[in-house]
Design an enzyme around this catalytic site. Structure first.
Site, PDB file in Angstrom:
ATOM      1  N   VAL A 177       0.864  -1.183   0.000  1.00 16.85           N
ATOM      2  CA  VAL A 177       0.000   0.000   0.000  1.00 16.85           C
ATOM      3  C   VAL A 177       0.896   1.228   0.000  1.00 16.85           C
ATOM      4  O   VAL A 177       1.811   1.349   0.816  1.00 16.85           O
ATOM      5  CB  VAL A 177      -0.923   0.023   1.240  1.00 16.85           C
ATOM      6  CG1 VAL A 177      -1.711   1.334   1.303  1.00 16.85           C
ATOM      7  CG2 VAL A 177      -1.879  -1.158   1.217  1.00 16.85           C
ATOM      8  N   GLY A 202       4.229   4.211   3.071  1.00 23.39           N
ATOM      9  CA  GLY A 202       3.816   2.959   2.444  1.00 23.39           C
ATOM     10  C   GLY A 202       4.002   1.812   3.414  1.00 23.39           C
ATOM     11  O   GLY A 202       4.592   1.975   4.487  1.00 23.39           O
ATOM     12  N   LYS A 203       3.486   0.669   3.083  1.00 22.38           N
ATOM     13  CA  LYS A 203       3.724  -0.535   3.897  1.00 22.38           C
ATOM     14  C   LYS A 203       3.404  -1.736   3.035  1.00 22.38           C
ATOM     15  O   LYS A 203       2.588  -1.655   2.124  1.00 22.38           O
ATOM     16  CB  LYS A 203       2.823  -0.538   5.137  1.00 22.38           C
ATOM     17  CG  LYS A 203       3.358  -1.367   6.279  1.00 22.38           C
ATOM     18  CD  LYS A 203       4.388  -0.615   7.090  1.00 22.38           C
ATOM     19  CE  LYS A 203       4.946  -1.419   8.238  1.00 22.38           C
ATOM     20  NZ  LYS A 203       5.754  -0.588   9.132  1.00 22.38           N
ATOM     21  N   GLY A 204       4.059  -2.855   3.348  1.00 25.92           N
ATOM     22  CA  GLY A 204       3.786  -4.081   2.617  1.00 25.92           C
ATOM     23  C   GLY A 204       3.680  -5.240   3.573  1.00 25.92           C
ATOM     24  O   GLY A 204       4.028  -5.130   4.756  1.00 25.92           O
ATOM     25  N   ASP A 216      10.231  -5.098   8.684  1.00 26.02           N
ATOM     26  CA  ASP A 216       9.247  -4.908   9.752  1.00 26.02           C
ATOM     27  C   ASP A 216       9.132  -6.261  10.458  1.00 26.02           C
ATOM     28  O   ASP A 216       9.993  -7.138  10.253  1.00 26.02           O
ATOM     29  CB  ASP A 216       7.901  -4.428   9.172  1.00 26.02           C
ATOM     30  CG  ASP A 216       6.927  -3.976  10.255  1.00 26.02           C
ATOM     31  OD1 ASP A 216       7.171  -2.932  10.875  1.00 26.02           O
ATOM     32  OD2 ASP A 216       5.919  -4.674  10.513  1.00 26.02           O
TER      33      ASP A 216
END
Ligand code: NAD
Length: 422
Positions: free
Chosen positions: A67, A112-114, A153
């Protein structure tokens, strides 16, 4: 009971919580409805199905997400989580928090992040490598130093980042280190990155102690989670003279009212894969967030301090190492009790700040000594803490609302200057 269950589910929904936090701050900023709509929605959300050959010869399909919440201030920035509970909802919330975090600490990145729904603890190294490479290959059109820069993460680490560098570089037919941060030192990593989140937390705690007139020397600290963030925070605060009285991780909790020997605990944890059974300590009988201490550092997971237990928190300062450890319902109770909460988007922003330094160093091809990294980190953290504290005093709001206000103002300013392309 179903109604109460539904309320608890709602309280623990990360995206709903991120939106509540945004709404509370945005409501004080006189933003137009249109601007609020723009920044509330993620810029882009991608879902991929990732077929992976397992060691036993079978094929499994994993679901992956990326995202990009905002790219107005710079490339999307944010980690990749490998965990069985990863959902689009959670990734969207974490991506939005990254936008606000990068803006609060004033680095030129968006958010953002995944994530991939998988259990890395049950996968072999080969399976993890194949999953990572497939994820990186499928999303390589999104990723890039100028567009979207992932990092580790929960459940991913520097090795995973090295595989992403390699996969991306093979597709580009040249080596590109600046595509991810949190890499091993030998593969374009930065000195000081491993300790950066805990060190940034220390600078915030020093600021909070000075503000409240509470000396850090001799302060009693309880730390939930003894991984990267929790263990480094505990170690650095102990070096500043604080007494680490309680620590917990997945294996359990240990405490000693006179203070734990942190270097020995670090060694014990490395040797025994957890804090449980640390010699000279007693097992923790109460939940650590309710422990009698001056400073509580939640450094594990989301939703640890909730409307249900916030009233039993005894700390004067909560320094949020984890993302989203305190729910909005808990925030209200803590504010009434006079607990000073240093919010996640400020308190744990040292990690992304040194990630920014790593990206800068990769692009310069010139690497700084650790002392220089730490000095620059301190400048960014102190400036961010001071601007949030001033905003809190100016508007009579708590530090979380103030941090969101500072961040939203910075993002909105750029949107207004750039205009809306049509
Ligand atoms: P990590 O995997 O290194 O450590 C997590 C720790 O939490 C481990 O000690 C684990 O045993 C413990 N834990 C898990 N469940 C627990 C429970 N129920 N009770 C007590 N302890 C529990 O992860 P990390 O990198 O230290 O990240 C911790 C948090 O900080 C996450 O929320 C992450 O998103 C956030 N964060 C990390 C960074 C970073 O640079 N690593 C930066 C910003 C935010």
């Amino acid at each position: 009971m179903p109604a109460e269950g539904a309320n608890i589910q709602k309280e623990l929904n990360p995206l709903a919580n991120a939106e509540r936090q945004f709404d509370e701050a945005a409501g004080r900023l006189n933003l137009s409805a249109g601007i609020r709509e723009i920044i509330k929605h993620p810029r882009r959300a991608t879902i991929v199905s990732l077929p992976v050959q397992m060691d036993d010869g079978t094929l499994r399909v994993f679901t992956g997400y990326r995202v990009q919440h905002s790219i107005v201030r710079g490339p999307a920035k944010g980690g990749i989580r490998f965990h069985p509970d990863v959902t689009l909802n959670e990734v969207e919330a974490l991506a939005a928090w990254m936008t606000w975090k990068c803006a609060v600490v004033n680095i030129p990145f968006g958010g953002g992040k995944g994530g991939v729904a998988c259990d890395p603890s049950k996968m072999s190294k080969g399976e993890l490598e194949r999953l990572t490479r497939r994820y990186a290959a499928d999303l390589s059109d999104l990723f890039g130093p100028e567009s979207d820069v992932p990092a580790p993460d929960v459940g991913t680490n520097d090795q995973v980042m090295a595989w992403i560098v390699d996969t991306y570089s093979m597709h580009e037919r040249r080596t590109e280190y600046a595509v991810v941060t949190g890499k091993p030192l030998e593969v374009g990593g930065s000195a000081g990155r491993r300790e950066a989140t805990g060190r940034g937390l220390l600078f915030c705690v020093r600021g909070a102690c000075a503000h409240l007139g509470l000396p850090l020397k001799g302060a009693r600290v309880a730390v939930q989670g003894f991984g990267n963030v929790g263990s480094v925070s505990a170690d650095l605060m102990a070096r500043d003279g604080a007494s680490i009285v309680a620590v917990s991780d997945v294996t359990g909790g240990v405490h000693h009212p006179a203070g734990l020997d942190v270097p020995a605990l670090l060694q014990w944890t490395a040797d025994h894969r957890g804090v449980k059974g640390f010699p000279g300590s007693q097992p923790l009988e109460t939940p650590i967030v309710e422990y009698d201490c001056d400073i509580l550092v939640p450094a594990a997971l989301e939703n640890q301090i909730t409307g249900e237990n916030a009233d039993r928190v005894r700390a004067r300062i909560i320094a949020e190492g984890a993302n989203g450890p305190t729910t909005p319902d808990a925030d209200k109770i803590l504010q009434k009790k006079g607990v000073f909460v240093i919010p996640d988007i400020l308190c744990n922003s040292g990690g992304v700040t040194v990630s920014y330094f790593e990206w800068v160093q990769n692009r310069m091809g010139f690497y700084w000594p650790e002392r220089e990294v730490n000095e620059r980190l301190e400048q960014y953290m102190v400036q961010a803490f001071d601007s949030v504290l001033s905003k809190a005093k100016e508007h009579g709001v708590n530090m979380r609302v103030a941090a969101f206000m500072v961040a939203i103002e910075r993002v909105v300013k750029v949107i207004m200057l750039r205009g809306v392309y049509a």
